[in-house]
Design a protein around this motif. Structure first.
Motif, PDB file in Angstrom:
ATOM      1  N   ARG A  88       0.838  -1.196   0.000  1.00 15.93           N
ATOM      2  CA  ARG A  88       0.000   0.000   0.000  1.00 15.93           C
ATOM      3  C   ARG A  88       0.876   1.250   0.000  1.00 15.93           C
ATOM      4  NH1 ARG A  88      -5.207  -1.220   0.371  1.00 15.93           N
ATOM      5  NH2 ARG A  88      -5.666  -3.334   1.102  1.00 15.93           N
ATOM      6  N   ILE A  89       0.465   2.200  -0.779  1.00 13.04           N
ATOM      7  CA  ILE A  89       1.175   3.478  -0.845  1.00 13.04           C
ATOM      8  C   ILE A  89       1.022   4.185   0.500  1.00 13.04           C
ATOM      9  CG2 ILE A  89       1.081   5.754  -1.936  1.00 13.04           C
ATOM     10  CD1 ILE A  89       0.272   4.173  -4.523  1.00 13.04           C
ATOM     11  N   ALA A  90       2.131   4.765   0.983  1.00 12.46           N
ATOM     12  CA  ALA A  90       2.128   5.450   2.280  1.00 12.46           C
ATOM     13  C   ALA A  90       2.264   6.952   2.071  1.00 12.46           C
ATOM     14  CB  ALA A  90       3.289   4.931   3.135  1.00 12.46           C
ATOM     15  N   GLU A  91       1.804   7.683   3.080  1.00 13.65           N
ATOM     16  CA  GLU A  91       1.955   9.141   3.086  1.00 13.65           C
ATOM     17  C   GLU A  91       3.429   9.493   2.868  1.00 13.65           C
ATOM     18  OE1 GLU A  91      -0.642  11.274   3.773  1.00 13.65           O
ATOM     19  OE2 GLU A  91       0.542  13.119   3.808  1.00 13.65           O
ATOM     20  N   GLY A  92       3.683  10.387   1.928  1.00  8.39           N
ATOM     21  CA  GLY A  92       5.053  10.839   1.704  1.00  8.39           C
ATOM     22  C   GLY A  92       5.832  10.044   0.676  1.00  8.39           C
ATOM     23  N   ASP A  93       5.213   9.016   0.095  1.00  9.90           N
ATOM     24  CA  ASP A  93       5.914   8.220  -0.923  1.00  9.90           C
ATOM     25  C   ASP A  93       6.043   8.990  -2.234  1.00  9.90           C
ATOM     26  OD1 ASP A  93       6.331   5.950   0.607  1.00  9.90           O
ATOM     27  OD2 ASP A  93       4.622   4.827  -0.225  1.00  9.90           O
ATOM     28  N   LEU A  94       7.153   8.750  -2.908  1.00  7.81           N
ATOM     29  CA  LEU A  94       7.302   9.177  -4.309  1.00  7.81           C
ATOM     30  C   LEU A  94       6.964   7.967  -5.165  1.00  7.81           C
ATOM     31  CD1 LEU A  94      10.596  11.219  -4.917  1.00  7.81           C
ATOM     32  CD2 LEU A  94       8.222  12.035  -5.002  1.00  7.81           C
ATOM     33  N   VAL A  95       5.921   8.093  -5.965  1.00  7.46           N
ATOM     34  CA  VAL A  95       5.391   6.929  -6.693  1.00  7.46           C
ATOM     35  C   VAL A  95       5.522   7.171  -8.194  1.00  7.46           C
ATOM     36  CG1 VAL A  95       3.410   5.415  -7.027  1.00  7.46           C
ATOM     37  CG2 VAL A  95       3.727   6.597  -4.834  1.00  7.46           C
ATOM     38  N   SER A  96       6.428   6.445  -8.812  1.00  8.07           N
ATOM     39  CA  SER A  96       6.584   6.573 -10.265  1.00  8.07           C
ATOM     40  C   SER A  96       5.683   5.562 -10.973  1.00  8.07           C
ATOM     41  CB  SER A  96       8.052   6.344 -10.641  1.00  8.07           C
ATOM     42  OG  SER A  96       8.140   5.928 -11.977  1.00  8.07           O
ATOM     43  N   LEU A  97       4.890   6.066 -11.902  1.00  6.51           N
ATOM     44  CA  LEU A  97       4.040   5.212 -12.743  1.00  6.51           C
ATOM     45  C   LEU A  97       4.572   5.296 -14.162  1.00  6.51           C
ATOM     46  CD1 LEU A  97       0.389   6.344 -11.821  1.00  6.51           C
ATOM     47  CD2 LEU A  97       1.738   4.540 -10.753  1.00  6.51           C
ATOM     48  N   ASP A  98       4.800   4.140 -14.763  1.00  5.48           N
ATOM     49  CA  ASP A  98       5.297   4.082 -16.145  1.00  5.48           C
ATOM     50  C   ASP A  98       4.391   3.112 -16.877  1.00  5.48           C
ATOM     51  OD1 ASP A  98       6.807   3.993 -18.451  1.00  5.48           O
ATOM     52  OD2 ASP A  98       8.670   3.390 -17.461  1.00  5.48           O
ATOM     53  N   SER A  99       3.913   3.516 -18.055  1.00  5.29           N
ATOM     54  CA  SER A  99       3.024   2.609 -18.784  1.00  5.29           C
ATOM     55  C   SER A  99       3.129   2.847 -20.285  1.00  5.29           C
ATOM     56  CB  SER A  99       1.574   2.800 -18.328  1.00  5.29           C
ATOM     57  OG  SER A  99       0.749   1.772 -18.846  1.00  5.29           O
ATOM     58  N   GLY A 100       2.655   1.853 -21.022  1.00  2.00           N
ATOM     59  CA  GLY A 100       2.591   1.950 -22.476  1.00  2.00           C
ATOM     60  C   GLY A 100       1.328   1.267 -22.958  1.00  2.00           C
ATOM     61  N   ILE A 101       0.806   1.780 -24.067  1.00  3.94           N
ATOM     62  CA  ILE A 101      -0.389   1.169 -24.665  1.00  3.94           C
ATOM     63  C   ILE A 101      -0.043   0.726 -26.075  1.00  3.94           C
ATOM     64  CG2 ILE A 101      -2.733   1.636 -25.523  1.00  3.94           C
ATOM     65  CD1 ILE A 101      -3.184   3.462 -23.146  1.00  3.94           C
ATOM     66  N   ASN A 102      -0.546  -0.450 -26.436  1.00  2.68           N
ATOM     67  CA  ASN A 102      -0.512  -0.906 -27.820  1.00  2.68           C
ATOM     68  C   ASN A 102      -1.894  -0.623 -28.398  1.00  2.68           C
ATOM     69  OD1 ASN A 102      -0.826  -2.380 -30.175  1.00  2.68           O
ATOM     70  ND2 ASN A 102       0.427  -4.104 -29.455  1.00  2.68           N
ATOM     71  N   LEU A 103      -1.965   0.392 -29.270  1.00  2.00           N
ATOM     72  CA  LEU A 103      -3.241   0.724 -29.910  1.00  2.00           C
ATOM     73  C   LEU A 103      -3.098   0.412 -31.398  1.00  2.00           C
ATOM     74  CD1 LEU A 103      -6.099   1.985 -29.541  1.00  2.00           C
ATOM     75  CD2 LEU A 103      -5.061   4.183 -30.191  1.00  2.00           C
ATOM     76  N   ASN A 104      -3.782  -0.604 -31.840  1.00  2.00           N
ATOM     77  CA  ASN A 104      -3.726  -1.019 -33.260  1.00  2.00           C
ATOM     78  C   ASN A 104      -2.300  -1.251 -33.737  1.00  2.00           C
ATOM     79  OD1 ASN A 104      -6.578  -0.607 -33.417  1.00  2.00           O
ATOM     80  ND2 ASN A 104      -6.201   1.593 -33.643  1.00  2.00           N
ATOM     81  N   GLY A 105      -1.466  -1.802 -32.820  1.00  2.00           N
ATOM     82  CA  GLY A 105      -0.090  -2.129 -33.206  1.00  2.00           C
ATOM     83  C   GLY A 105       0.896  -0.995 -32.986  1.00  2.00           C
ATOM     84  N   PHE A 106       0.437   0.135 -32.508  1.00  2.00           N
ATOM     85  CA  PHE A 106       1.325   1.281 -32.277  1.00  2.00           C
ATOM     86  C   PHE A 106       1.511   1.506 -30.776  1.00  2.00           C
ATOM     87  CE2 PHE A 106      -0.570   2.118 -36.480  1.00  2.00           C
ATOM     88  CZ  PHE A 106       0.597   2.069 -37.227  1.00  2.00           C
ATOM     89  N   ILE A 107       2.783   1.593 -30.375  1.00  2.00           N
ATOM     90  CA  ILE A 107       3.132   1.597 -28.950  1.00  2.00           C
ATOM     91  C   ILE A 107       3.503   3.006 -28.488  1.00  2.00           C
ATOM     92  CG2 ILE A 107       4.606   0.535 -27.189  1.00  2.00           C
ATOM     93  CD1 ILE A 107       3.285  -1.628 -28.786  1.00  2.00           C
ATOM     94  N   SER A 108       2.974   3.366 -27.317  1.00  2.00           N
ATOM     95  CA  SER A 108       3.284   4.642 -26.657  1.00  2.00           C
ATOM     96  C   SER A 108       4.009   4.348 -25.344  1.00  2.00           C
ATOM     97  CB  SER A 108       1.982   5.388 -26.370  1.00  2.00           C
ATOM     98  OG  SER A 108       1.041   4.516 -25.766  1.00  2.00           O
TER      99      SER A 108
END
Ligand code: MG
Length: 254
Positions: A88-108
């Motif tokens: 669980r995320i705690a008060e004061g955490d630095l939380v990095s979110l990294d993600s990518g989507i494949n939309l019709n074969g094209f990646i972000s």
């Protein structure tokens, strides 16, 4: 080998990037103390599928240890590739979110670092500086110029405040696959191709409060700072098209 994209393909990647940024705008307010990183990952999985995309990171990597989530969630001394879990995320955490989507074969590809609740002044300063490293890198990206201009700008901004720079991992080409050539390092070292039309790259400074040395945890994914100090991570995908640089992912207000 660098695989350049034509305008139609860049348009496909652009749509994928816009979708990804729309997801980030919705998920970042959910990053709060008490929420588990697995909850966030399940939310992202459902969101991406409902939007008609596929989570590009899910199943990525070696067949014997594929990445199990739609999001990499890296907290505090974790730099990148943190695996969603019951933590669980705690008060004061630095939380990095990294993600990518494949939309019709094209990646972000995009990453942001969210401050959960009230973080220390030092954590906030590191996060703000890392975001500025990314902005400096993007401003230095000029069509027809060399790629390491980006790296030099990132490094200069980070060194201004004496921060560490992770050099063992770096940005990369993207669009047809999650990771393509060329590498986009955060210090100016290595191959230095021109930013020609058709190039699509992810720029992603990984900046630390201590030294830039990192190590890989036994899970085979999570990269942490060797000295245990905080890290932050911001990322955008950009394309060179029509003789200009276009940042395809969008700024996320936090
Ligand atoms: Mg990336």
């Amino acid at each position: 080998m660098i695989r350049l994209k034509n305008e139609k393909q860049i348009d496909g990647i652009r749509k994928s990037c816009k979708l990804l940024s729309a997801m980030f705008r919705e998920i970042t307010p959910l990053v709060k103390p008490g929420v588990s990183t697995l909850d966030l990952d399940h939310w992202a999985l459902r969101w991406i599928k409902a939007a008609g995309g596929k989570p590009a990171f899910l199943g990525y990597g070696d067949r014997d240890n594929p990445f199990p989530g739609a999001l990499c969630i890296s907290i505090n001394e974790e730099v990148i590739h943190g695996i969603p879990s019951k933590r669980r995320i705690a008060e004061g955490d630095l939380v990095s979110l990294d993600s990518g989507i494949n939309l019709n074969g094209f990646i972000s590809d995009q990453a942001v670092t969210v401050e959960a609740g009230r973080v220390s002044a030092a954590a906030h300063a590191l996060n703000a500086a890392t975001r500025e490293c990314l902005s400096a890198g993007l401003r230095a990206a000029k069509a027809g110029e060399r790629l390491l201009r980006i790296s030099r700008a990132v490094e200069e901004r980070a060194r201004q405040d004496g921060y560490g720079i992770v050099t063992r991992y770096c940005g990369h080409g993207v669009g047809f696959e999650v990771h393509e050539d060329p590498q986009v390092p955060n210090v100016p070292k290595g191959p230095n191709p021109r930013l020609n039309n058709g190039l699509v790259i992810a720029v992603e400074p990984m900046i630390t409060a201590g030294k830039g040395d990192v190590r890989l945890l036994d899970d085979g994914w999570t990269v942490v700072t060797s000295d245990g100090r905080l890290a932050a991570h911001w990322e955008h995908t950009l394309a060179v098209c029509g003789g200009a640089v276009e940042v395809l992912t969008e700024e996320i207000a936090l």
